[in-house]
Design an enzyme around this catalytic site. Structure first.
Site, PDB file in Angstrom:
ATOM      1  CG  ASP A   1      -2.231   0.650   1.032  1.00  0.00           C
ATOM      2  OD1 ASP A   1      -3.274  -0.030   1.103  1.00  0.00           O
ATOM      3  OD2 ASP A   1      -2.233   1.872   0.796  1.00  0.00           O
TER       4      ASP A   1
ATOM      5  CG  HIS B   1      -5.216   3.924   1.177  1.00  0.00           C
ATOM      6  ND1 HIS B   1      -4.740   2.706   0.739  1.00  0.00           N
ATOM      7  CD2 HIS B   1      -6.539   3.928   0.897  1.00  0.00           C
ATOM      8  CE1 HIS B   1      -5.727   1.999   0.221  1.00  0.00           C
ATOM      9  NE2 HIS B   1      -6.827   2.713   0.287  1.00  0.00           N
TER      10      HIS B   1
ATOM     11  CB  SER C   1      -9.432   0.855   0.158  1.00  0.00           C
ATOM     12  OG  SER C   1      -8.713   1.055  -1.014  1.00  0.00           O
TER      13      SER C   1
END
Length: 534
Positions: A160, A215, A375
Site C-alpha cells: 500500500d 491509506h 479498500s
C-alpha cells in the site's frame, strides 16, 4: 500513429473515499435474554455462621452444598432438588438472618469485547445499530474472539502507501526483519535490500516504508490494530506481524513495476497473505506472474474489487480480476447490509463482501479517521483470513480461502452479485476451521502462573501478569483470564489490564494454551480492591 500505453508504468490508484466528521452516535439495543442454571443458587452466609446451622437451613428445602469457594469461606454453591421454584428457594434463604444474600447462578457467556476506547463505533466488527444501522450487519468479530484473537508470529503484508509503524495502535504488531541489523548499511540477510528492517519503500526506493499518505495505515489498522490495549481501535486480528511494503507514493499512486516488486518482496520474505487495496490500468502479465509466484509459495492475495460502480465480469478491474487461484476479491457493504453504491461487483469474479463504508481506523501520527471504499472492505476479509491461520497454522492458503468463502453470511443485497452472495463472517469461519493437529504426540500441557496477589482501587486499571506461565515442550499460545467478577478475556500477550467496579476480594484464574492448543490446569491468585471514586 496510434499511441500505446506502457502497462508497467500505468498509474495505480488507491480505492477510497474519505469521510470527515465527528464520532458516530450509539443507538442502544436490548441485550440477549438472561440465562441461569435452573437448579443451583449462590448463597452467601453471614461471617461466622456455624456449619451445622447452614446444613439445617439447606435441609429444610432438600438442598445440599455442591461446592465452596476457597477465597470466600462464607459463599456456597447450593444444589436444589429437581424442579424447584428458584424464586421460592431464594425467598427461603432470605428469610434467615444468617443469610447475607441468595441469587441465581447466571450463565455468563464469554463474549470478548476489547477495551479499546473507540471500539463502539467499529460497526463492521460489531454492529449494535450505531447511527441507525442494522443490528448484526457485521463480520461477527467478537464472537470469533471468544476462540482466537491472533497469532503474534503470523506475517501479513500491507502492500500500500506504507504503514505508520510508530502509531500506538500499530507499533506492537509491526514486522521486523530479525535477520537484518538495523541501520548498519549492509544487506545482512542477503535478500537484495539493505537495512530493510520494517519492509521496503518501492515508491522512493529506500528502506523506510513509513506511510506518508494515511491509506495504508488505515487498512492496516482494520486488519491488525492491536486489540484490548485500552486505546483507539481493534483490528480483526489483535496480534500479528504487519510487513510494510510501500509502492504507492504520498499522492496515493504507483506503477505496475513497483507493484510487481512489492508483491515479490512480500512473497520472498515470508508473508502468508497480503492485503491489496489498490488497482487500475489494464491487464499486466508481469503482475499476474508475481501474484502467481505468491500462489506457488502458498501466499493468499486479498484484493479490493474496485469503486467504479461496475460489473467486473464485463469490465475487469485489476489486480482483483486476475484469475489466479490465490486471489480473494472483496466488494464493500454498508452498515445496513446493502452493497455500497460505489462498489464493483461480479457474479463470477468478485468473491465476497465486507464492511467498507464509514470505517474508522488508524491514520498518520497518533490519529484516527473515517474512510470508505472497497479498500476498507478488503482488510476486513484479510483479517478473517489471519484469524483462521492463527487458529490452525497448518492450513494451506487455498484452504483458508475456501473456509472464508464457505462461511459467509448471505445477504439479499449480494445475491447474484458475488460468487458467494454473502459477507465474510469471522465466527462461522472459525467454527468451520479444523483445529491444528499437534505434531508432538507426547505433548505436555503448559503451566499457568497468574502472578499476584494484586491490589488497587476500584474503577482503576490493574495490570495482571501471566509471564510466569510456561510450556515444557513448546510455547504458550494464549492466555485466558477470569477476573472473578464475571469478566473474562483472552489474549496472546502475557499481560492484560482490568478494572473492578466494586471493592472486595476477587479470585483471579488464569488458564493458558500451548501451541498445540492444550489447556493448562488453572492458576489462581487474588485481587484485593479498595473503595475509590465511582
Amino acid at each position: 500513429m496510434k499511441r500505446t500505453k506502457n502497462i508497467s508504468t500505468l498509474a495505480i490508484v488507491i480505492l477510497l473515499t474519505v469521510f470527515f466528521g465527528g464520532l458516530l452516535g450509539t443507538k442502544l439495543v436490548s441485550g440477549p435474554p438472561e440465562e441461569y442454571v435452573p437448579d443451583k443458587l449462590l448463597v452467601k452466609f453471614q461471617p461466622g455462621t456455624d456449619r451445622s446451622r447452614i446444613d439445617l437451613i439447606n435441609e429444610r428445602i432438600g438442598a445440599v452444598i455442591e461446592s465452596d469457594f476457597r477465597m470466600d469461606p462464607d459463599l456456597f454453591l447450593i444444589r436444589l432438588p429437581e424442579d424447584s421454584d428458584l424464586g421460592r428457594a431464594i425467598d427461603h434463604y432470605l428469610g434467615f438472618t444468617e443469610v447475607k444474600y441468595a441469587e441465581k447462578n447466571w450463565i455468563i457467556h464469554a463474549v470478548v469485547i476489547p477495551n479499546d476506547t473507540s471500539f463502539n463505533i467499529l460497526w463492521g466488527m460489531h454492529n449494535t445499530g450505531q447511527s441507525g444501522g442494522k443490528v448484526d450487519a457485521d463480520i461477527d468479530a467478537p464472537e470469533a474472539w471468544d476462540t482466537i484473537t491472533g497469532d503474534p508470529n503470523l506475517v501479513i503484508a500491507s502492500i500500500d502507501t506504507g504503514v505508520n509503524y510508530s502509531h500506538p495502535d500499530l507499533s506492537n504488531n509491526i514486522w521486523t526483519n530479525d535477520d537484518e541489523i538495523q541501520n548498519n548499511g549492509k544487506d545482512d540477510d542477503n535478500n537484495g535490500f539493505i537495512d530493510d528492517y520494517h519492509g521496503w519503500n518501492f515508491a522512493y526506493n529506500n528502506n523506510n516504508p513509513m506511510d506518508d499518505h494515511s491509506h495504508g495505515s488505515h487498512t492496516s489498522g482494520t486488519m491488525a490494530a492491536e486489540g484490548d490495549n485500552g486505546q483507539g481501535v481493534a483490528g480483526v486480528v489483535w496480534s500479528a506481524k504487519v510487513m510494510s511494503v510501500k509502492f504507492l507514493n504520498s499522492y496515493g499512486s504507483g506503477t505496475t513495476d513497483n507493484a510487481v516488486k512489492a508483491v515479490d518482496y512480500a512473497t520472498e520474505n515470508g508473508a502468508r497473505l497480503s492485503n491489496n487495496s489498490w488497482g487500475g490500468g489494464g491487464y499486466s502479465q508481469a503482475l499476474y506472474d508475481a501474484i502467481e509466484r505468491a500462489n506457488q509459495a502458498g501466499s493468499l492475495f486479498v484484493a479490493a474489487a474496485g469503486n467504479n460502480y461496475s460489473n467486473n465480469d464485463y469490465s475487469p478491474f485489476y489486480p482483483a480480476s486476475y484469475n489466479n487461484q490465490n486471489i480473494l476479491s472483496v466488494a464493500a457493504t454498508d452498515r445496513y447490509d446493502n452493497k455500497a453504491n460505489f462498489s464493483n461487483y461480479g457474479a463470477t469474479t468478485v468473491d465476497v463482501g465486507a464492511p467498507g463504508v464509514d470505517i474508522y481506523s488508524t491514520t498518520l501520527g497518533a490519529s484516527y479517521g473515517y474512510m470508505s471504499g472497497t479498500s476498507m472492505a478488503s482488510p476486513h476479509a484479510a483479517g478473517v483470513c489471519s484469524l483462521i491461520w492463527a487458529y490452525n497454522p497448518n492450513l494451506t492458503h487455498l484452504d483458508v480461502k475456501d473456509i472464508v468463502m464457505n462461511s459467509v453470511r448471505p445477504i439479499p443485497a449480494l445475491s447474484g452479485l458475488t460468487v458467494t452472495g454473502g459477507v465474510v463472517n469471522a465466527q462461522e469461519a472459525i467454527a468451520q476451521t479444523p483445529p491444528a493437529q499437534c505434531p508432538n504426540p507426547d505433548n505436555q500441557a503448559p503451566v499457568a502462573n497468574a502472578g499476584g496477589p494484586y491490589n488497587g482501587p476500584m474503577n482503576k486499571n490493574i495490570t495482571f501478569n501471566g509471564s510466569g506461565s510456561y510450556d515444557p515442550d513448546g510455547s504458550v499460545k494464549q492466555y485466558r483470564w477470569d477476573f472473578g467478577d464475571g469478566s473474562r478475556a483472552s489474549t496472546n500477550k502475557s499481560t492484560i489490564t482490568h478494572a473492578y467496579s466494586a471493592e472486595g476480594t476477587y479470585q483471579v484464574t488464569l488458564t493458558v494454551l500451548d501451541d498445540c492448543y492444550t489447556q493448562s490446569s488453572p492458576g489462581t491468585t487474588t485481587a484485593r480492591i479498595k473503595g475509590g471514586k465511582k
